[in-house]
Write an enzyme that holds these catalytic residues in place. Structure first.
Site, PDB file in Angstrom:
ATOM      1  N   GLY A   1     -10.794  23.511  39.801  1.00 21.40           N
ATOM      2  CA  GLY A   1     -10.758  22.250  39.041  1.00 21.40           C
ATOM      3  C   GLY A   1     -12.072  21.496  39.199  1.00 21.40           C
ATOM      4  CG  HIS A   2     -13.198  19.877  42.980  1.00 22.83           C
ATOM      5  ND1 HIS A   2     -12.319  20.432  43.876  1.00 22.83           N
ATOM      6  CD2 HIS A   2     -12.985  18.541  43.025  1.00 22.83           C
ATOM      7  CE1 HIS A   2     -11.616  19.480  44.452  1.00 22.83           C
ATOM      8  NE2 HIS A   2     -11.987  18.322  43.954  1.00 22.83           N
TER       9      HIS A   2
ATOM     10  CB  SER B   1      -3.884  19.765  43.935  1.00 21.22           C
ATOM     11  OG  SER B   1      -3.873  18.913  45.076  1.00 21.22           O
ATOM     12  CB  SER B   2      -7.730  19.665  47.906  1.00 17.13           C
ATOM     13  OG  SER B   2      -8.867  19.587  47.058  1.00 17.13           O
TER      14      SER B   2
ATOM     15  CG  LEU C   1     -16.008  21.165  46.371  1.00 12.10           C
ATOM     16  CD1 LEU C   1     -17.489  21.396  46.056  1.00 12.10           C
ATOM     17  CD2 LEU C   1     -15.517  19.874  45.719  1.00 12.10           C
ATOM     18  CG  HIS C   2      -9.575  22.899  43.591  1.00 10.41           C
ATOM     19  ND1 HIS C   2      -9.691  22.462  42.298  1.00 10.41           N
ATOM     20  CD2 HIS C   2      -9.011  21.871  44.287  1.00 10.41           C
ATOM     21  CE1 HIS C   2      -9.189  21.243  42.208  1.00 10.41           C
ATOM     22  NE2 HIS C   2      -8.793  20.847  43.398  1.00 10.41           N
TER      23      HIS C   2
ATOM     24  NE  ARG D   1      -8.459  14.940  29.320  1.00 10.03           N
ATOM     25  CZ  ARG D   1      -8.919  13.929  28.580  1.00 10.03           C
ATOM     26  NH1 ARG D   1      -8.400  12.743  28.695  1.00 10.03           N
ATOM     27  NH2 ARG D   1      -9.899  14.135  27.715  1.00 10.03           N
TER      28      ARG D   1
END
Ligand code: PAF
Length: 282
Positions: A37-38, A186-187, A34-35, A149
């Site tokens: 964005g999450h 992104s991971s 999880l980053h 998105r």
């Protein structure tokens, strides 16, 4: 502290009980790592719903042979720390053998989505996404489900699946979160070495150049817009381009004429790492 649930049955019981008390479930499906964005997806779910559910499951069905299934980052403790900070209520983290004790025989087809862009470059990937998201949405039950998105084709596929097959879920699209230099979170960014990381923002720069060219001249043909983006990407020799393509946001079929709302999407590889990104014409 989030409640960690390992079994689908237990998840159903916890969520049914919450719904019986009138709660709306907000669901953020993830593969972990999880980053920010999450975190944005979770924060939105937290703001809009009563019980926030995050699933963490690295879905083998959506990885092709030779892809990064084994290398994909897995660190449940770190993910739980993020979930705790974001005030997640329930984390569904099924072991592989709980999700699929044996490989599923019945699977979903992504249909026409599977034939273009991500579908064409990663055969079976979107079928695997559709199959796992269908299962997760069944397990979550009635909910609002949050998707980024950045994975625009996945988002379009899931929206269409929910419509075609009458899932009891409202899909909520959320904007891509970017690094200050434009790189979409992104991971997989964790795979980039220093040189690759320095080259990576060219992907977003290229897409933005295509969009800006359209803004300056809305009569540009899709092929011209793609070529302009492609030139910017080609200026970064470390990138090997899979595609740069202007598509309809709902079907992901190629645009015949550029128009507002269409998606300029690209995938390119930096060494072993494959990155995707997109911008919307507007
Ligand atoms: O976007 C992802 O992380 C995955 O594709 C998803 C939606 C969790 C399905 O495995």
């Amino acid at each position: 502290v989030p409640k960690v649930v390992r079994a689908g049955r237990e998840l159903g019981a916890v969520l049914d009980q919450a719904r019986a008390g009138g709660a709306m479930v907000g669901f953020v499906p993830t593969m972990g790592a999880l980053h920010a964005g999450h975190r944005a997806l979770i924060a939105r779910a937290r703001a809009e719903t009563d019980l926030v559910l995050v699933s963490v499951f690295v879905n083998p069905l959506q990885f092709g042979a030779g892809e990064d299934l084994d290398a994909y980052p897995r660190d449940l403790d770190a993910d739980l720390a993020v979930c705790r900070a974001e005030r997640v209520d329930v984390v569904f983290a099924p072991p592989g053998a709980e999700m699929w004790p044996e490989p599923p025989v019945v699977r979903l087809s992504a249909g026409a989505f599977g034939e273009v862009l991500e579908g064409a470059h990663r055969p079976g990937h979107l079928d695997g996404v559709a199959t796992v998201v269908a299962k997760l949405l069944h397990q979550a039950g009635r909910c609002r489900a949050y998707f980024g998105r950045k994975d625009a084709q996945q988002l379009a596929l899931v929206r269409r699946m929910v419509r075609d097959l009458a899932f009891d879920a409202t899909i909520v699209p959320c904007d891509t979160v970017r690094e200050p230099d434009g790189l979409a979170l992104s991971s997989r960014n964790a795979y980039l070495d220093e040189t690759e990381r320095a080259a990576a923002p060219a992907l977003h720069r290229a897409l933005a150049a295509g969009r800006d060219a359209w803004l300056a001249d809305p009569t540009l043909a899709p092929g011209r817009i793609e070529a302009i983006a492609g030139q910017v990407l080609a200026a970064e020799p470390a990138f090997v381009v899979d595609y740069v393509s202007l598509v309809d946001p709902d079907t992901f079929q190629p645009a015949t004429r550029a128009a507002e709302g269409q998606v300029l999407a690209a995938a390119a590889r930096l060494g072993p790492t494959r990155l995707i990104d997109n911008v919307v014409l507007r």
